[in-house]
Design a protein around this motif. Structure first.
Motif, short mmCIF file in Angstrom:
data_model
loop_
_atom_site.label_atom_id
_atom_site.label_comp_id
_atom_site.label_asym_id
_atom_site.label_seq_id
_atom_site.Cartn_x
_atom_site.Cartn_y
_atom_site.Cartn_z
N THR A 214 -5.37 9.22 3.03
CA THR A 214 -4.21 8.69 2.31
C THR A 214 -2.94 9.48 2.64
OG1 THR A 214 -4.80 10.05 0.41
CG2 THR A 214 -5.55 7.76 0.40
N ASN B 231 0.83 -1.21 0.00
CA ASN B 231 0.00 0.00 0.00
C ASN B 231 0.86 1.26 0.00
OD1 ASN B 231 -2.38 -1.53 0.11
ND2 ASN B 231 -2.22 -1.73 2.33
N VAL B 232 1.62 1.43 -1.10
CA VAL B 232 2.51 2.58 -1.20
C VAL B 232 2.20 3.35 -2.48
CG1 VAL B 232 4.38 1.56 0.15
CG2 VAL B 232 4.28 1.18 -2.31
N GLN C 98 5.64 5.31 3.97
CA GLN C 98 4.49 4.87 4.76
C GLN C 98 4.64 5.24 6.23
OE1 GLN C 98 5.02 0.77 3.24
NE2 GLN C 98 2.79 0.75 3.11
N SER C 99 5.89 5.40 6.66
CA SER C 99 6.18 5.81 8.04
C SER C 99 7.68 6.07 8.13
CB SER C 99 5.75 4.73 9.04
OG SER C 99 6.77 3.74 9.16
N ARG D 173 -0.33 6.60 2.82
CA ARG D 173 -0.84 5.23 2.79
C ARG D 173 -1.77 5.08 1.57
NH1 ARG D 173 -0.37 3.19 8.22
NH2 ARG D 173 1.74 3.83 8.82
#
Length: 548
Positions: A325, A274-275, A289-290, A314
């Protein structure tokens, strides 16, 4: 002998011809009278303008910064200091919430500056003309003004303004930036609650308590510049700013260092799908993502306590009331001595500090927002008494309440909310922690539990039954990390370019550490009891929205 007329009537013109002539004459007389009135009105206006005692005291200012603009160099005041300004002549910038003409000699305006509103009076006198009264009462809503006036204490409280005991008696009034009309939405509608928790405009036509049509979220977000002018929205983002300030204040006092990690990455972080992929010159790159890997690498670099506030991306097609997102992450990572609960204890104290200081420093803003949504106060536990509920116990509580789920199932959003209600009933707290999550539903870098290999040293934190933080003890041994990556579902390659730099960071010795990442918008949403997280993002991004 008399010649017959063209109509054949020997006696003269026909009746139709006479009627036509009479109508034309009447029409010409009316036209002349109208021109005479117009001329008289113009002459009167010119005479009035020539005799307008307030001619230089109102009107539209030239654009600030233009060659025509001439600064007055007069000091401006803040309406928050109104008590100290009683009976004084002041100058201030504001904008118009409402303007109305009461009579030819009297107009009232509701003026706003920040969260403060005040009533202003424009009354005709020997020194103030009726023309100025008319001008004031017809200023378009949301126009920006420069006002000169005398601060006077009122005999009765002004119900329509936040400043109830004072009003402004205007002496000069200038439009600095005129608002176009009609507005696509009224600011007062943005002060009212959303029609539902829905994401669209399905409730646009529903009537509110006052009979006005309710304005849906999409309309508000499509006109966000206007929507954000609402006092309730100002309060939301003042509180959001306050959470960031308190986060840093507490952690700085505990020895944390503020860091800034890359948001462009050469490989998908955490091995997830999910990138967002972007083009980086001649090759692909990914939005972070983090900051998870970088936080850990910094602990390995002998930065024992680090924190960061930054964007998180995300690519999840989640069209819910609590997903974005792009959101703001409040992240921290720290080494601990012997037990990851040392990290949990600090995180708990951090959140209790934020909650308690919000109640003190941002009480006014909190109460204003909650009053619109009729939300109950946030129930807080005492320090050291935050409910820490083992995941297996949470499963048991839900089963006893009628939920059907397996021992190691991840909780759905409705189940999380249900558990939140059960915890509130049992422990009297809207804030709690779930500990020892199943290993299979956590990231590969999570340390397995020594008590049960199917569980992990990981935890989530909740507000009003909804997750705000995910955290854990991280694997700090390179070989154990390589094994965890290979055994992940689906299996991953620890020697691939995506993982090599990260794994290598632990080859040279790294202390045990843990941490977590908060969603800032979720903290604000659940603290205030708002129905949709998009209200907590200035310009929200979700699967359907990337503008404005």
């Amino acid at each position: 002998m008399t010649e017959p007329s063209a109509s054949g009537d020997p006696q003269g013109p026909s009746k139709n011809a006479l009627k036509k002539a009479a109508k034309e004459k009447e029409k010409a007389e009316k036209k002349a009278a109208a021109k005479a009135r117009e001329l008289a009105e113009r002459q009167k206006k010119e005479a009035d303008d020539a005799n307008d005692v307030s001619a230089d005291c109102y009107g539209e200012l030239p654009m600030v910064g233009s060659p025509e603009f001439k600064p007055s160099n007069l000091p401006r005041v803040n309406l928050a200091d109104i008590v100290e300004l009683a009976d004084k002549e002041i100058v201030f910038r504001c904008w118009v919430e409402n303007a109305r003409v009461q009579s030819a000699k009297l107009a009232f305006l509701n003026l706003r500056q920040g969260l403060n509103t005040i009533q202003a009076v424009v009354a005709a006198s020997e020194k103030l003309s009726k023309q100025m009264v008319k001008f004031a009462g017809n200023i378009s809503t949301e126009s920006t003004l420069v006002v000169h006036g005398l601060v006077k204490k009122t005999q009765e409280a002004v119900k329509s303004a936040t400043i109830k005991d004072y009003e402004i008696h205007i002496t000069k009034l200038f439009i600095e930036a005129k608002a176009e009309v009609p507005l696509p939405m009224q600011i007062e509608d943005a002060e009212r609650p959303l029609p539902s928790e829905g994401l669209g405009n399905e409730d646009e036509k529903a009537a509110g308590d006052e009979g006005r049509p309710l304005v849906g979220l999409n309309t508000r977000l499509n006109n966000r510049t206007l929507d954000l002018r609402a006092k309730i929205n100002h309060c939301i983002f003042v509180i959001k700013s306050g959470v960031c300030e308190l986060f840093q204040e507490f952690l700085r006092g505990k020895g944390f260092v503020m860091i800034q990690t890359p948001k462009l990455q050469g490989a998908a972080s955490e091995g997830g799908s999910n990138v967002f992929e972007v083009k980086y010159f001649d090759r692909p790159a990914f939005l972070a993502q983090s900051p998870q890997w970088y936080k850990q690498m910094l602990v390995a670099s002998r930065f024992p306590r680090v924190m960061e506030i930054g964007p998180v991306f995300r690519a999840e097609n989640s069209n819910t009331a609590r997903h974005l997102t792009e959101f703001t992450g409040l992240d921290l990572e720290m080494e601990f001595q012997e037990n990851y609960h040392e990290v949990m204890g600090l995180l708990e104290d951090l959140m209790l500090f934020i909650f308690k200081e919000l109640n003190v420093r941002y009480k006014k803003e909190t109460e204003l927002v909650r009053s619109a949504y009729h939300v109950e106060d946030f129930k807080l536990p005492e320090s050291g008494k935050v409910p820490r509920i083992p995941f297996v116990e949470g499963i048991k509580m839900l089963r006893e309440a009628g939920e059907e789920l397996g021992d190691y199932d991840d909780l759905t959003t409705p189940q999380e909310k249900h558990l939140g209600r059960l915890v509130l009933e049992k422990y009297g707290s809207d804030f709690y922690v779930l500990d020892q999550f199943p290993l299979a539903i956590r990231p590969f870098y999570t340390m397995p539990s020594p008590a049960n290999p199917l569980l992990s040293n990981s935890y989530d934190m909740f507000m009003r039954g909804q997750e705000i933080l995910s955290g854990a003890q991280r694997i700090h041994d390179a070989e154990l990390l390589r094994k965890a990556i290979r055994n992940y579902d689906p299996p991953l390659d620890p020697d691939s370019p995506a993982f090599k730099d990260y794994v290598d960071g632990f080859r040279f010795g790294c202390p045990p550490h843990g941490g977590g990442g908060f969603g800032l918008e979720r903290i604000v949403q659940f603290w205030l009891g708002l129905p949709n997280i998009r209200m907590c993002s200035l310009f929200p991004r979700d699967p359907q929205r990337i503008m404005p």
